[in-house]
Design a protein around this motif. Structure first.
Motif, short mmCIF file in Angstrom:
data_model
loop_
_atom_site.label_atom_id
_atom_site.label_comp_id
_atom_site.label_asym_id
_atom_site.label_seq_id
_atom_site.Cartn_x
_atom_site.Cartn_y
_atom_site.Cartn_z
N ALA A 51 -5.00 -45.00 19.71
CA ALA A 51 -5.21 -45.54 18.38
C ALA A 51 -4.02 -46.33 17.88
CB ALA A 51 -5.53 -44.40 17.41
N ALA A 52 -2.85 -46.09 18.40
CA ALA A 52 -1.66 -46.74 17.81
C ALA A 52 -0.60 -46.99 18.87
CB ALA A 52 -1.09 -45.90 16.68
N VAL A 53 -0.94 -47.84 19.85
CA VAL A 53 0.02 -48.15 20.90
C VAL A 53 0.82 -49.37 20.49
CG1 VAL A 53 0.32 -48.87 23.28
CG2 VAL A 53 -1.37 -47.14 22.72
N THR A 54 2.09 -49.18 20.20
CA THR A 54 2.97 -50.30 19.85
C THR A 54 4.17 -50.39 20.78
OG1 THR A 54 4.13 -48.90 18.26
CG2 THR A 54 2.30 -50.23 17.43
N ALA A 55 4.52 -49.31 21.44
CA ALA A 55 5.67 -49.30 22.34
C ALA A 55 5.29 -49.86 23.70
CB ALA A 55 6.19 -47.87 22.49
N SER A 235 6.01 -62.06 18.39
CA SER A 235 5.26 -60.79 18.49
C SER A 235 5.09 -60.36 19.94
CB SER A 235 3.90 -60.93 17.81
OG SER A 235 3.10 -61.89 18.48
N GLN A 236 4.75 -59.10 20.10
CA GLN A 236 4.44 -58.56 21.42
C GLN A 236 3.22 -57.64 21.30
OE1 GLN A 236 7.13 -55.17 22.82
NE2 GLN A 236 8.52 -56.28 21.44
N LEU A 237 2.53 -57.48 22.43
CA LEU A 237 1.28 -56.70 22.47
C LEU A 237 1.31 -55.77 23.66
CD1 LEU A 237 -1.81 -56.22 21.78
CD2 LEU A 237 -2.27 -58.09 23.38
N SER A 282 0.48 -56.09 28.75
CA SER A 282 1.64 -56.37 27.90
C SER A 282 1.82 -57.87 27.82
CB SER A 282 2.91 -55.72 28.47
OG SER A 282 2.87 -54.31 28.32
N ALA A 283 2.04 -58.37 26.60
CA ALA A 283 2.20 -59.81 26.40
C ALA A 283 3.24 -60.07 25.33
CB ALA A 283 0.87 -60.44 26.01
#
Length: 342
Positions: A51-55, A235-237, A282-283
């Motif tokens: 639900a909250a992947v930011t790392a 930004s990154q994803l 990852s981008a």
């Protein structure tokens, strides 16, 4: 969308089929909600998509293949940039084709048949009107989606609805053998009905699957995730992808690094095939302009595949049967001979 046949057969069935489609021989190429996939598939998507992947991932999926989509004529006066579906990448199970199309009046994709797979059309600019031989008709505009299950048989047209250039993406998704002869169905999702989420300079439109804790209500017969990302500069994803699923990225606009922060930037019109190992995509957008791309992933069917242009089945005998059914107007094509789009 039309696609040139891969066969060189000159049998009467193929000759009659080409004649019946009423397309110029130089250009002849190969409302119900979508059915829910099994609850088991739904839970798999949920568990694989945090639900909250930011790392950053410890093990992001690497880019194992990079293809620049090539322009080619298609339909009647249309142009497509094809990546999946050309000879370098015939398919990426369960994906059969990916076209970035551009078409203007009076061109388009006139009456043509399909059997055995699904088409997903996402409009980037302009509008396209769809008609089929069951009397269904609808127009999708920028930001709208049409997800069509051809099943046992559809004859339809896709034509520009406005002046100027109409642009979009069309993805073909294979159906499992048990569903290839299902009754046709399709759904048109207006832009306002597509699930959206934003986080850390990244916006996503979720057609199928889950991102940033937001899950689309749409599930297909072939388990699939499909979404459109806009990454602002800096930004990154880090987007999870279910284990074992095949996945690719198609860049619509801008440039970005995929798979590793130090990777060479990939630019518009490139298709990036991701490796099977890893936690997800990852981008990074290190440029000064927005980065727009589509991400698709699907559970491989791992079934025999035989494609004859507009028909996709499991055996050559089934392909021959599809040709004969279309020519004789039976087994799902009963309305084929009597119908012509407006």
């Amino acid at each position: 969308m039309l696609r040139r046949s891969a066969s060189s057969s000159s049998s009467p069935i193929y000759t009659a089929l080409a004649r019946l489609t009423k397309l110029n021989s130089n250009n002849n190429r190969s409302s119900n909600r979508l059915l829910l996939a099994s609850r088991k598939t739904s839970r798999a998507i949920m568990s694989s998509s945090s639900a909250a992947v930011t790392a950053p991932f410890e093990n992001p999926r690497a880019v194992v293949r990079k293809l620049l989509s090539e322009s080619q004529p298609e339909g009647r006066g249309a142009t497509v940039r094809r990546s999946i579906g050309r000879h370098e990448l015939r398919n990426l199970d369960p994906f059969l084709l990916l076209d970035e199309f551009a078409v203007s009046k009076p061109g388009g994709f006139p009456d043509h048949p399909h059997r055995g797979f699904e088409t997903v059309t996402y409009m980037l600019e302009g509008a396209v009107t769809h008609q089929d031989f069951s009397g269904r008709k609808g127009t999708i505009r920028a930001g709208d989606v049409q997800w069509m299950t051809a099943g046992r048989g559809i004859v339809h047209s896709e034509m520009p609805a406005t002046d100027g250039v109409q642009k979009g993406l069309q993805l073909w998704i294979n159906l499992p053998a048990k569903d290839k002869m299902t009754e046709p169905q399709y759904q048109e999702l207006q832009s306002k009905d597509i699930s959206e989420a934003s986080r850390g300079g990244v916006d996503v439109r979720i057609i199928a699957g889950e991102a940033f804790g937001v899950r689309s209500p749409v599930y297909t017969r072939t388990p699939t995730m499909y979404m459109y990302f806009t990454m602002r500069p800096g930004s990154q994803l880090h987007q999870p992808i279910p284990a074992g699923w095949n996945a690719f990225v198609y860049i619509i606009e801008g440039e970005g690094a995929f798979g590793g922060e130090d990777a060479a930037p990939a630019t518009a019109h490139h298709c990036l095939v991701l490796g099977a190992d890893g936690d997800g995509l990852s981008a990074w957008n290190r440029s000064g302009a927005p980065l727009l791309f589509a991400l698709a992933a699907g559970q491989p069917l791992r079934e025999p595949l035989v494609q004859q242009g507009l028909f996709v089945m499991n055996t050559r005998a089934e392909i021959q049967q599809a040709m004969e059914d279309y020519y004789h107007g039976r087994n799902g094509f009963e309305k084929a001979k009597q119908w012509t789009s407006a």
